[in-house]
Design an enzyme around this catalytic site. Sequence first.
Site, mmCIF file in Angstrom:
data_model
loop_
_atom_site.group_PDB
_atom_site.id
_atom_site.type_symbol
_atom_site.label_atom_id
_atom_site.label_comp_id
_atom_site.label_asym_id
_atom_site.label_seq_id
_atom_site.Cartn_x
_atom_site.Cartn_y
_atom_site.Cartn_z
ATOM 1 N N HIS A 60 -0.440 0.238 16.623
ATOM 2 C CA HIS A 60 0.507 0.671 15.591
ATOM 3 C C HIS A 60 1.954 0.674 16.079
ATOM 4 O O HIS A 60 2.783 1.385 15.525
ATOM 5 C CB HIS A 60 0.159 2.079 15.096
ATOM 6 C CG HIS A 60 -1.121 2.174 14.335
ATOM 7 N ND1 HIS A 60 -2.355 2.092 14.940
ATOM 8 C CD2 HIS A 60 -1.368 2.309 13.007
ATOM 9 C CE1 HIS A 60 -3.307 2.201 14.024
ATOM 10 N NE2 HIS A 60 -2.729 2.329 12.841
ATOM 11 N N PHE A 102 2.195 -1.629 8.583
ATOM 12 C CA PHE A 102 2.547 -1.761 10.001
ATOM 13 C C PHE A 102 2.443 -3.240 10.340
ATOM 14 O O PHE A 102 1.450 -3.873 9.968
ATOM 15 C CB PHE A 102 1.554 -1.013 10.907
ATOM 16 C CG PHE A 102 1.628 0.487 10.865
ATOM 17 C CD1 PHE A 102 1.236 1.192 9.744
ATOM 18 C CD2 PHE A 102 2.054 1.199 11.975
ATOM 19 C CE1 PHE A 102 1.268 2.583 9.713
ATOM 20 C CE2 PHE A 102 2.102 2.586 11.959
ATOM 21 C CZ PHE A 102 1.713 3.276 10.823
ATOM 22 N N ASP A 156 1.535 -4.574 12.897
ATOM 23 C CA ASP A 156 0.298 -4.806 13.659
ATOM 24 C C ASP A 156 -0.866 -5.196 12.745
ATOM 25 O O ASP A 156 -1.842 -5.757 13.203
ATOM 26 C CB ASP A 156 -0.082 -3.533 14.418
ATOM 27 C CG ASP A 156 1.100 -2.916 15.150
ATOM 28 O OD1 ASP A 156 1.167 -3.030 16.368
ATOM 29 O OD2 ASP A 156 1.960 -2.315 14.472
ATOM 30 N N PHE A 157 -0.770 -4.890 11.462
ATOM 31 C CA PHE A 157 -1.868 -5.193 10.536
ATOM 32 C C PHE A 157 -1.894 -6.660 10.111
ATOM 33 O O PHE A 157 -2.775 -7.083 9.377
ATOM 34 C CB PHE A 157 -1.801 -4.319 9.271
ATOM 35 C CG PHE A 157 -1.827 -2.831 9.512
ATOM 36 C CD1 PHE A 157 -2.144 -2.303 10.767
ATOM 37 C CD2 PHE A 157 -1.554 -1.945 8.482
ATOM 38 C CE1 PHE A 157 -2.164 -0.926 10.992
ATOM 39 C CE2 PHE A 157 -1.575 -0.575 8.690
ATOM 40 C CZ PHE A 157 -1.878 -0.058 9.945
ATOM 41 N N GLU A 163 0.853 -1.191 0.000
ATOM 42 C CA GLU A 163 0.000 0.000 0.000
ATOM 43 C C GLU A 163 0.889 1.241 0.000
ATOM 44 O O GLU A 163 1.838 1.319 0.791
ATOM 45 C CB GLU A 163 -0.893 -0.019 1.245
ATOM 46 C CG GLU A 163 -1.898 -1.172 1.214
ATOM 47 C CD GLU A 163 -2.228 -1.722 2.593
ATOM 48 O OE1 GLU A 163 -1.747 -1.168 3.600
ATOM 49 O OE2 GLU A 163 -2.954 -2.735 2.664
ATOM 50 N N GLU A 186 -4.886 -6.883 2.614
ATOM 51 C CA GLU A 186 -3.663 -7.661 2.830
ATOM 52 C C GLU A 186 -3.834 -9.144 2.528
ATOM 53 O O GLU A 186 -2.931 -9.790 1.997
ATOM 54 C CB GLU A 186 -3.158 -7.480 4.271
ATOM 55 C CG GLU A 186 -2.514 -6.121 4.552
ATOM 56 C CD GLU A 186 -3.522 -5.007 4.821
ATOM 57 O OE1 GLU A 186 -4.738 -5.273 4.790
ATOM 58 O OE2 GLU A 186 -3.081 -3.866 5.052
#
Lengths: 292, 337
Positions: A142, A96, A98-99, A42, A73
Amino acid sequence: MAKTESDPGTAGADRELTMSRAMVDAITSEMHADEEVFYMGEDVQDYGGIFDSTQGLLKEFDRDRVMDVPISETAYVGAAVGAAQAGMRPIAEIMFTDFVGVCLDQVYNQMAKNTYMSGSAVNVPMVLTTAVGGTYNDAAQHSQTLYGLFAHLPGMKVVVPSTAYDAKGLMHAAVRDDDPVVYMFHKRLMGIGWMPAPEGPKTPVPEDDYTIPIGEADVKREGSDVTVATLGLHVHRALEAAEELAATSTSRSSTSGRWSRWTPGLSSTPSRRRADSSSSTRTTSPTASPAR
Amino acid sequence: MVGVNTLREMYEQMVTAREYEQRLQEAYLEGKEPAFDISAGPIPGELHLAAGHEASAAGVCAHLRDEDTVTAPHRPHHIAIAKGVDLDRMTAEIFGRETGLCKGKGGHMHLFDPDVNFACSGIIAQGCPPAVGAAMAADKRNEDAVAVAFLGEGAVDQGAFLESLNLAAVQNLPVVFVVEDNDWAISMPQPRITDVKTTAQRADGFDMPGIRVDHDDAIAVYEAAGDAIGRARDGNGPTLLDVQVHRRMGHFMGDPQTYRPEDDQERAKRHDSIERLAEDLREHGVDDDELAEVRDSAEQRVADAIEWAREQPEPDPAAAHEDVFVDEPTAASGGDD
């Protein structure tokens, strides 16, 4: 995969790069050398990666090789798995780390397991890049590093550069590796304009390609009393602490440490492999077996 | 218009797949009766059989070449057979043997045969993104190969499916999504879990063609798939095919199906796509003797594969530690100092 550190040569050895420049340097070189390498994520085209991971790539390559993809994702990390199984060498970025929760199945059930579950009938030569870490008040969704999460997935190799030199050599090694590699870069180390990096990660970086073997830690500071095994941002914090302690120590024996460019997915037991046990007073050893 | 030779080949694939599931069912139950122990017998573990699904696989795969990629879900046998996966090695894999496609490490839900670009994912809808990736690879290499992702109608509410439709659409990739609608997501009928009448309608939201094939009629599937795969091969993007099939067995072996009305089971048996295709073949002048020959040869092929698989060695337990990586990391060698 390179088993030993290759000779980086001396060309340009005096140029200092930020970690992000060194990372992009390696990606650029790999993409020039092999048309099967491409990057998707992205905001990796015109923006150049929110954390500068693809800054400048679009000047060298067309949009088919540096691809913006939907905020989706599962679809594109899974597409990287499929393209890798078809023999390409995709690099996919999760902005990130975290994603990863939204696409974890593709990461741990497909990317990491397909080689084993197919008895090596197929392999997945892809790189998953992802930004890790906090230090800038982005809160819990994040800011995580999640090194351990990835390192515990059987079949996954994980690398964590802590300097520009490491960033380039590990990227070359990751792209050339025939197994899936997670390349985790700490935001605070990248040298982004709006997130100043500490002094340490900007290092001399040779112009020529070189690889750093995946699975070996690096000794960042020699010493005889204490072994500290760490990675990413904390390499620099630990080095800073060591300097401070050495300066204030009242004892003759200096406090020192061993600092690692750690590749936790392989859990390369850096301290066990490298520690001089006769003089170490304490050894911090990461998990002792490869992720399998 | 489909030629008689193609129809005969499809019939052969379909009777092979049906015979395969029936013989596997018998082998599976060995050691599992009278008390059902899922880990007992020559085929331990889950087994999802596809009797009643044959038309979709045969009709789609009749258009495919070895270089085209197929991903299949947890119910993959009929698709693997239609794609040309090596039947002996596939059977050995299902029996967990060393010479299986995956050295016995995948089992029946995770079959991989790179020779014909066939792969599975046992996780609902998660085979879709890798199929999109295979199509992406073909696109980047300027090859005219396509990718087909098979899934069940119970999978269509998964993000992986919907995200894959979007990625394939926005990048105009050569993918065909084939939803096999057998009306049941294990025990859940589709109207209970999704509020769209047919999955084909989902395609509208991605501005791609969505085609519903209402009966498990192999010829209708063949024709719809021909259009879809042709469109993909010509660079005109993805298609969603939604094919009605019928589940003639339980979701998995051991499924008591107490949730399922008896007339629904009877209905599934009445709609037999193999019988229907046999009728079509007769209309094309193929006589009963010829059809019997095809069936006999399929029975023999299946019997041979199962016999071969039974004779294959069990994997060496030490091999459990192999294949985690194709390229062993330095540290795994145990160190050099």
